[in-house]
Scaffold this active site. Structure first.
Site, short mmCIF file in Angstrom:
data_model
loop_
_atom_site.label_atom_id
_atom_site.label_comp_id
_atom_site.label_asym_id
_atom_site.label_seq_id
_atom_site.Cartn_x
_atom_site.Cartn_y
_atom_site.Cartn_z
N HIS A 272 9.83 -4.32 -1.90
CA HIS A 272 8.72 -3.47 -1.45
C HIS A 272 9.17 -2.01 -1.42
CE1 HIS A 272 4.95 -2.45 0.10
NE2 HIS A 272 4.91 -3.13 1.22
N ALA B 164 5.16 -8.94 3.61
CA ALA B 164 6.38 -8.14 3.73
C ALA B 164 7.30 -8.81 4.74
CB ALA B 164 6.03 -6.73 4.16
N ARG C 186 7.41 -3.63 -6.18
CA ARG C 186 6.10 -3.04 -5.84
C ARG C 186 6.28 -1.57 -5.54
NH1 ARG C 186 1.00 -5.06 -2.20
NH2 ARG C 186 0.44 -5.87 -4.24
N TYR D 184 6.66 2.64 3.15
CA TYR D 184 7.79 2.00 3.83
C TYR D 184 9.10 2.59 3.31
CZ TYR D 184 4.14 -0.95 5.68
OH TYR D 184 2.99 -1.39 6.32
N PRO E 244 1.07 -10.02 -1.50
CA PRO E 244 1.60 -10.07 -0.13
C PRO E 244 0.59 -9.49 0.86
CG PRO E 244 3.23 -9.17 -1.64
CD PRO E 244 1.94 -9.24 -2.40
N HIS F 166 3.66 1.82 -0.21
CA HIS F 166 2.88 1.88 1.03
C HIS F 166 3.55 2.64 2.17
CE1 HIS F 166 0.72 -1.95 -0.57
NE2 HIS F 166 0.42 -0.85 -1.25
#
Length: 354
Positions: A175, A56, A228, A180, A22, A178
């Site tokens: 997700h 995303a 992920r 988030y 992604p 990272h």
């Protein structure tokens, strides 16, 4: 195993082990993908990738990183995704979507316009997080989600998964990396709650498990579900989320219906010192694969065909995901096949070149 061996994922068979990671394009309007996304994703499918995963894609308008994010929070977005999905599939690749909520890293400028928080005259929106802790100095201070807000996030992931199926996607990646929202709950650096969603490991992972279960309620049993994660926050003294907790999480989510852990790292701390180098995240994927007995994906500065082949041949991961290298070369999979003396069929329109 070899890079061009097929990989079974429930009822699907990836034709080989090279996957497009992604990559946010920040080019949508009102969450709607357009011709840019068709060409971007479609060219990588034509380029020979086995699986193409969207950027995303926000499960709610509040969950966007920026005004330019794609979404699946309404039916108009479903219709916009359908022709893109059809083209990816007609080019021989599996079409996957990454579902995401940006949490406290939401309401951000486009990267090429600065990348920080949106200013008052740039139509910002209220951001949410596990705790009232901004991502960095100058970023919006988020509101802490109450339990009703958490359950709304879970419901948003469920609804977006249903829309992903309606759009024709064959694989979902959740997700939780990272920095988030789901990662924000995982990490003690961003989650300082004292309720059932904070504190202990089981509490901090609770929302991830609830999202997985909710998505599995509407996502067909015959279709794969990936997760992920950031294997480490790269915090000093290993103070945040780390590889040991990542192994534990993988062990928790496998029985819930997760088929593969896509192993990245970082994104929680704005100024983390990360030892970036070729394949620097591969050892995390290898350890999770070994200790949690679950398929993994390796990503991060994998730029050479021989490097990708070695990762698979050595049993360090089950798939290799390319991101920036696939931006430089959409035909990386075809180049890899030629390098490894493997024949993959080109589009009939391009047959004269092979």
């Amino acid at each position: 195993m070899n890079l061009f061996d097929p990989l079974a994922q429930r009822s699907l068979a990836l034709r080989h082990r090279l996957v497009i990671s992604p990559m946010c394009q920040y080019s949508a309007t009102d969450g709607l993908p357009d011709n840019w996304h068709l060409v971007h994703l479609g060219s990588r499918a034509v380029g020979g990738a086995a699986l193409v995963i969207t950027e995303a894609t926000a499960v709610s308008a509040q969950g966007r990183i920026s005004h330019g994010d794609t979404g699946l929070w309404n039916d108009a977005q479903v219709e916009a995704w359908k022709p893109i999905v059809r083209f990816v599939q007609s080019s021989g690749a599996i079409a996957g979507v990454q579902l995401a909520h940006a949490g406290r890293k939401s309401s951000a400028q486009l990267p090429w316009e600065g990348g920080g928080s949106l200013a008052a005259d740039q139509a910002p929106w209220t951001t949410v997080a596990p705790s009232v802790i901004p991502f960095d100095a100058g970023w919006h201070t988020p509101q802490a989600l109450d339990e009703a807000g958490i359950q709304q996030v879970v419901a948003d992931f469920r609804a977006s998964a249903r829309r992903a199926l309606a759009a024709g996607f064959q694989l979902i990646e959740l997700h939780a990396a990272h920095g988030y929202l789901l990662h924000q709950f995982l990490s003690p650096l961003s989650n300082q709650r004292t309720d059932p969603y904070g504190g202990s490991f089981d509490n901090r992972t609770r929302i991830v498990r609830e999202v997985i279960s909710a998505v599995r309620e509407v996502w067909p049993a015959e279709l794969p579900l990936w997760l992920r994660i950031s294997a480490t926050d790269w915090a000093e003294n290993d103070a945040g989320w780390n590889i040991e907790q990542s192994v534990q999480l993988a062990q928790q989510v496998k029985p819930l219906g997760v088929d593969l852990i896509d192993v990245s790292s970082g994104g929680m701390l704005a100024h983390a010192k990360i030892p970036v180098g070729p394949g620097y995240q591969v050892p995390f994927a290898a350890r999770i694969r070994r200790e949690a007995d679950i398929a993994t994906g390796a990503v991060g500065m994998i730029t050479e065909v021989e490097q990708a082949q070695a990762i698979i041949a050595n049993g360090e991961a089950d798939v290799v995901l390319t991101a920036r290298e696939s931006l430089r070369d959409p035909y990386f999979a075809r180049r890899a096949a030629k390098t490894l003396d493997v024949k993959i069929t080109p589009p009939v329109q391009y047959g004269r070149a092979w």
